[in-house]
Design an enzyme around this catalytic site. Sequence first.
Site, PDB file in Angstrom:
ATOM      1  N   TRP A   9      30.929  33.370  43.700  1.00 15.26           N
ATOM      2  CA  TRP A   9      31.789  32.415  43.751  1.00 15.26           C
ATOM      3  C   TRP A   9      31.362  30.959  43.558  1.00 15.26           C
ATOM      4  CZ3 TRP A   9      36.397  34.263  42.560  1.00 15.26           C
ATOM      5  CH2 TRP A   9      36.560  35.722  43.186  1.00 15.26           C
ATOM      6  N   GLU A  49      32.149  27.365  43.855  1.00 15.68           N
ATOM      7  CA  GLU A  49      33.054  26.135  44.243  1.00 15.68           C
ATOM      8  C   GLU A  49      31.795  25.189  44.536  1.00 15.68           C
ATOM      9  OE1 GLU A  49      33.774  29.203  45.618  1.00 15.68           O
ATOM     10  OE2 GLU A  49      35.945  29.252  45.833  1.00 15.68           O
ATOM     11  N   HIS A  97      46.326  31.338  41.975  1.00 15.50           N
ATOM     12  CA  HIS A  97      45.152  30.895  41.393  1.00 15.50           C
ATOM     13  C   HIS A  97      45.336  30.472  39.949  1.00 15.50           C
ATOM     14  CE1 HIS A  97      42.262  31.415  44.770  1.00 15.50           C
ATOM     15  NE2 HIS A  97      42.764  32.523  45.180  1.00 15.50           N
ATOM     16  N   ASP A 121      28.188  33.570  47.561  1.00 12.96           N
ATOM     17  CA  ASP A 121      28.250  32.290  47.706  1.00 12.96           C
ATOM     18  C   ASP A 121      27.931  31.841  49.282  1.00 12.96           C
ATOM     19  OD1 ASP A 121      30.464  33.614  48.209  1.00 12.96           O
ATOM     20  OD2 ASP A 121      31.944  31.976  48.646  1.00 12.96           O
ATOM     21  N   ASP A 154      44.645  38.109  44.200  1.00 13.06           N
ATOM     22  CA  ASP A 154      44.535  37.572  45.494  1.00 13.06           C
ATOM     23  C   ASP A 154      45.086  36.359  46.139  1.00 13.06           C
ATOM     24  OD1 ASP A 154      42.583  36.405  43.550  1.00 13.06           O
ATOM     25  OD2 ASP A 154      41.619  35.696  44.967  1.00 13.06           O
ATOM     26  N   GLU A 155      45.320  36.133  47.263  1.00 11.19           N
ATOM     27  CA  GLU A 155      45.736  35.025  47.664  1.00 11.19           C
ATOM     28  C   GLU A 155      46.792  34.370  47.209  1.00 11.19           C
ATOM     29  OE1 GLU A 155      41.454  33.335  49.591  1.00 11.19           O
ATOM     30  OE2 GLU A 155      41.544  33.077  47.399  1.00 11.19           O
ATOM     31  N   ASP A 165      40.953  30.135  36.821  1.00 16.60           N
ATOM     32  CA  ASP A 165      41.431  29.726  38.537  1.00 16.60           C
ATOM     33  C   ASP A 165      42.055  28.616  38.314  1.00 16.60           C
ATOM     34  OD1 ASP A 165      41.337  29.504  41.269  1.00 16.60           O
ATOM     35  OD2 ASP A 165      40.189  31.450  41.128  1.00 16.60           O
ATOM     36  N   ARG A 177      35.232  27.410  38.387  1.00 17.31           N
ATOM     37  CA  ARG A 177      35.002  26.517  39.335  1.00 17.31           C
ATOM     38  C   ARG A 177      34.091  25.591  38.809  1.00 17.31           C
ATOM     39  NH1 ARG A 177      36.984  30.299  43.012  1.00 17.31           N
ATOM     40  NH2 ARG A 177      39.136  29.814  43.846  1.00 17.31           N
ATOM     41  N   TRP A 224      37.785  43.483  49.214  1.00 20.81           N
ATOM     42  CA  TRP A 224      37.038  42.115  49.489  1.00 20.81           C
ATOM     43  C   TRP A 224      37.280  41.855  50.877  1.00 20.81           C
ATOM     44  CZ3 TRP A 224      38.582  36.933  50.231  1.00 20.81           C
ATOM     45  CH2 TRP A 224      40.001  36.569  50.085  1.00 20.81           C
ATOM     46  N   TYR A 270      29.225  38.631  49.440  1.00 19.61           N
ATOM     47  CA  TYR A 270      29.498  37.557  48.436  1.00 19.61           C
ATOM     48  C   TYR A 270      28.426  36.375  48.525  1.00 19.61           C
ATOM     49  CZ  TYR A 270      34.546  37.633  47.986  1.00 19.61           C
ATOM     50  OH  TYR A 270      36.009  38.106  47.724  1.00 19.61           O
TER      51      TYR A 270
HETATM   52  C1  ACM Z   1      38.576  36.050  46.792  1.00 22.14           C
HETATM   53  O1  ACM Z   1      37.485  36.021  47.512  1.00 22.14           O
HETATM   54  N1  ACM Z   1      39.724  35.367  46.896  1.00 22.14           N
HETATM   55  C2  ACM Z   1      38.734  37.331  45.956  1.00 22.14           C
END
Ligand code: ACM
Length: 515
Positions: free
Chosen positions: A450, A452, A241, A413, A304-305, A170, A141, A385, A411
């Site tokens: 993270w 961002e 991602h 962030d 993930d996601e 990502d 990011r 997570w 986390y």
């Molecule tokens: C995550 O925070 N998407 C692993």
Amino acid sequence: MVTATAQPLLIPYPRSIEMREGYFVLTAKTGIINLSDKNNARLLKHYIEEDININLHEQRGDNNIFLITNRKLKESLGAEGYRMNISTDSIVIEGAENAGVFYGIQTLRQLAAQNRLAIPCMEIFDKPEYEWRDFMLDEARHFKGKVVVKQLLEEMAYLKMNKFHWHLTDDQGWRIEIEKYPRLTQVGAYRDSTQIGGWNSPLYDVNIHGGYYTQEDIREIVDFAAERHIEIVPEIEMPGHTSAAIAAYPELGSLKTPPTVATYFNPTWGVFNVADERVIQFIQDVFDEIFDLFPSRYIHIGGDEVHPESWEANSDISRFMKEKNLDNYSEVQMLFTNRVASLIHSKGRTMIGWNDIMGKNIHEWADSDNESTHALAPYAVVQFWKGDTALIAEALKQGHRVINSSHRDTYLDYNYTKIPLKKAYDFSPFPKGIDRKYKPLLLGSGCQMWSEWIPRIEDMQRQVFPRIAAYAESGWTIENKKNFTRFSTSLSQILIPRWKQKNIAWHKESTPQAE
Ligand code: ACM
């Protein structure tokens, strides 16, 4: 007259300390007698010079520091433990492995920092409660570069953390040179603008952002980490991602119109077309270079996601589902993940993924019936997570090794209202309510930066420091030896002066005793 502190201030706090009479006085005539690896002696000399400006010599002196790697101590000290005996004329640091000696050196540095030159005599026996003590940096990011990474590795070492989980790819960027696929960095490492102001913000910074590590950079950083007994675990995200990779090589994607390198931060529709053998070939090729660059036992595949919209629109995927008798997109992902797991396993490495790879429904945006009835390969490691902690119990019951990175607790962030320092400190890698018999499978914990919303280095540092010290202690120190008052005092007297000296920003409101 220098007086001993009643209780040494150390982070992470050791398993046992017994104070003795007298002091060992560190001077320019103190020698290092090295019966460990060369690297430990070199780093001890380097650290003492840098920390307190005393130049030790690698020869017998007026008094001496012995570094000893003694495999016979394996049973009592394990792979990372050490014992240290400080008497008036010598300091003896012993480990069964070089890593243990290295951690003894870190303890000695902290003792020297608080006692100036007269270190009280004592005996320490110490080893970590958890074998996995990780810090994750997301550079996809916002790229930070090698100076910043080395500084973070150095702070991790000071805190006896041993895994650097490097989130290198990502939607918003691909940060590692892969020789066979040059467009991954030519195209995938740059974006032409960046969302600013938060998740739903319409605002963009219109500057180009980018950067990547050459293979030479990677080797340099891997070596730097290895000298500090830190294993680098690279994360190459898949199948979601992946917009940056697809922007570089559109045939990897599932949508007819390929994405660009993402400029906003909600997860995008950049998802690999896992029904296409070219994708599998790509992954194999990329991993061949990754295995060559990273000696680590562990390789992280993200996982993930995965937003299913791009698979819904793809006829290859529907055909694949019929052919393989798959009921939903979780099962598509499971088949893919197990294939990648076996590829990694066949090279003698171990795959890690975020707990989405278990195929359970953990997302508010997913369909409730999107759960896999197929099981994850048992040798895969699950990094928890998101979701109910019952999922940790379930993973352990299935025999998976688990790393606890619960987003609510770890986390970085998140702001200090959401995760105050005390909450970070109180976090236990082993969740309440789970049978202790699973302790050997619960490897430890991670804390995740993270990136961002932290374009600047100082912003990142304020999120990381001081909470990283709390996670370091949660990972190393046995539960009944944790004490937040002692930790706070050690923080303000040992770590904050160090961070000041190193020009590392930290979050001040969270450390009321500082200054
Ligand atoms: C995550 O925070 N998407 C692993």
